[in-house]
Design an enzyme around this catalytic site. Structure first.
Site, mmCIF file in Angstrom:
data_model
loop_
_atom_site.group_PDB
_atom_site.id
_atom_site.type_symbol
_atom_site.label_atom_id
_atom_site.label_comp_id
_atom_site.label_asym_id
_atom_site.label_seq_id
_atom_site.Cartn_x
_atom_site.Cartn_y
_atom_site.Cartn_z
ATOM 1 N N ASP A 133 0.846 -1.198 0.000
ATOM 2 C CA ASP A 133 0.000 0.000 0.000
ATOM 3 C C ASP A 133 0.886 1.253 0.000
ATOM 4 O O ASP A 133 1.811 1.361 0.818
ATOM 5 C CB ASP A 133 -0.876 -0.045 1.275
ATOM 6 C CG ASP A 133 -1.952 1.014 1.294
ATOM 7 O OD1 ASP A 133 -2.382 1.456 0.215
ATOM 8 O OD2 ASP A 133 -2.396 1.378 2.409
ATOM 9 N N HIS A 134 0.627 2.183 -0.899
ATOM 10 C CA HIS A 134 1.338 3.471 -0.943
ATOM 11 C C HIS A 134 2.860 3.350 -1.025
ATOM 12 O O HIS A 134 3.573 4.022 -0.263
ATOM 13 C CB HIS A 134 0.973 4.334 0.280
ATOM 14 C CG HIS A 134 -0.435 4.835 0.266
ATOM 15 N ND1 HIS A 134 -0.877 5.841 -0.572
ATOM 16 C CD2 HIS A 134 -1.519 4.453 0.975
ATOM 17 C CE1 HIS A 134 -2.168 6.051 -0.372
ATOM 18 N NE2 HIS A 134 -2.586 5.213 0.553
#
Ligand code: G3H
Ligand code: 13P
Ligand code: ZN
Length: 286
Positions: free
Chosen positions: A83-84
């Site tokens: 994520d990210h």
């Protein structure tokens, strides 16, 4: 079983429902998410941030998730996702570990730089069979906005640019900004449904909604109709975990047994995840 996220998202898109992408940080949150998915017979995405990789060790947390699924929920389709990810180096590291899917988040860069960096990530990942999520527009965090009066236009995804971004980078999924925000930041009173419809029409790939912790049934259904295939949930998990710990830490029944304390937190997270799975419509879709 561990499956590709593209497979999970493609099925959801075709079936008119969405899945949850839930952030894990440790054994307890992982077991809670996997148990919830198992009880709900639901496909699920389990995602890990760079900060969590620093905290737990990248290989360690990846293998906690993988082992949990393989040992205890081998029949449930689970995707493991970064994520990210903010740099090419972290993407390379995740590829080495075995992640089947990554997000490259170049959303705070200017358009050309985001496009160039995302394209480089896609070329690298696709050669290895890894799916890539990109972001255009900015889904803000608390503390990032300049004033109480948000200038939403400045941050939202431009549909025309999104079409170009998807075509030129080759991403598999796109994180959109339509008035959504991470954590405790106040969101736009109503999401920009028209904008989302246009993005969906022009891009024709699964669209991801970050900042979904506080999204409930009504809005959830409206955006699924307009192309959202996945909702990211982190804050709701943290809150459930903290609340349970705060409420039980002084309980004498715990008798200073760390396992009893964490077991309660795990149960609370599991209930939260189950509720979200219901909202997103993926119950029974394994
Ligand atoms: O958007 C992602 C997460 O809510 C941020 O989590 O503190 O692990 O970076 P983090
Ligand atoms: P929340 O902060 O609303 O849980 O959003 C999480 C998220 O978008 C993770 O990528
Ligand atoms: Zn996010």
């Amino acid at each position: 079983m561990i499956v590709s996220i593209k497979e999970i998202l493609t099925k959801a898109r075709a079936g008119g429902y969405a899945v949850g992408a839930f952030n894990t940080v440790n054994l307890e949150t992982t077991r809670a998410i996997v148990d919830a998915a198992k009880e709900m017979r639901s496909p699920v995405i389990i995602q890990i941030t760079e900060k969590t990789m620093e905290y737990a060790g990248g290989r360690m947390i990846y293998n906690i998730v993988k082992n949990d699924v393989e040992f205890y929920a081998s029949e449930i389709p689970v995707g493991i996702h970064l994520d990210h990810g903010k740099s090419f180096e972290i993407i390379q590291h995740c590829a080495q570990i075995g992640f089947g899917s990554v997000m490259y988040d170049g959303s705070r860069k200017k358009y050309e730089d985001n496009e160039e960096a995302t394209k480089k990530v896609v070329e690298f990942c696709h050669e290895k069979g890894i799916d890539v999520q990109g972001e255009l527009g900015s889904v803000l965090y608390f503390g990032e906005s300049e004033s109480r009066e948000m200038n939403w236009e400045k941050y939202m995804t431009d549909p025309i640019l999104a079409e170009k971004f998807v075509k030129d980078t080759g991403i598999d999924a796109l994180a959109v900004a339509i008035g959504n925000a991470h954590g405790f930041l106040r969101e736009r009173p109503e999401p920009d449904y028209e904008r989302l419809e246009k993005i969906n029409e022009l891009c024709n790939i699964p669209l991801i909604l970050h900042g979904a912790s506080d999204w409930e049934n009504g809005r959830v259904a409206e955006v699924i109709k307009r192309g959202i295939t996945c909702f990211n949930v982190d804050t709701a998990i943290r809150m459930a975990f903290f609340d349970r710990i705060i409420n039980s830490v002084k309980d004498e029944e715990m008798s200073f047994d760390i396992r009893k304390l964490l077991e309660g937190a795990r149960e609370a997270v599991k209930e939260t995840v189950k509720q979200k799975i219901k909202y997103f419509g993926s119950e029974g879709k394994m």
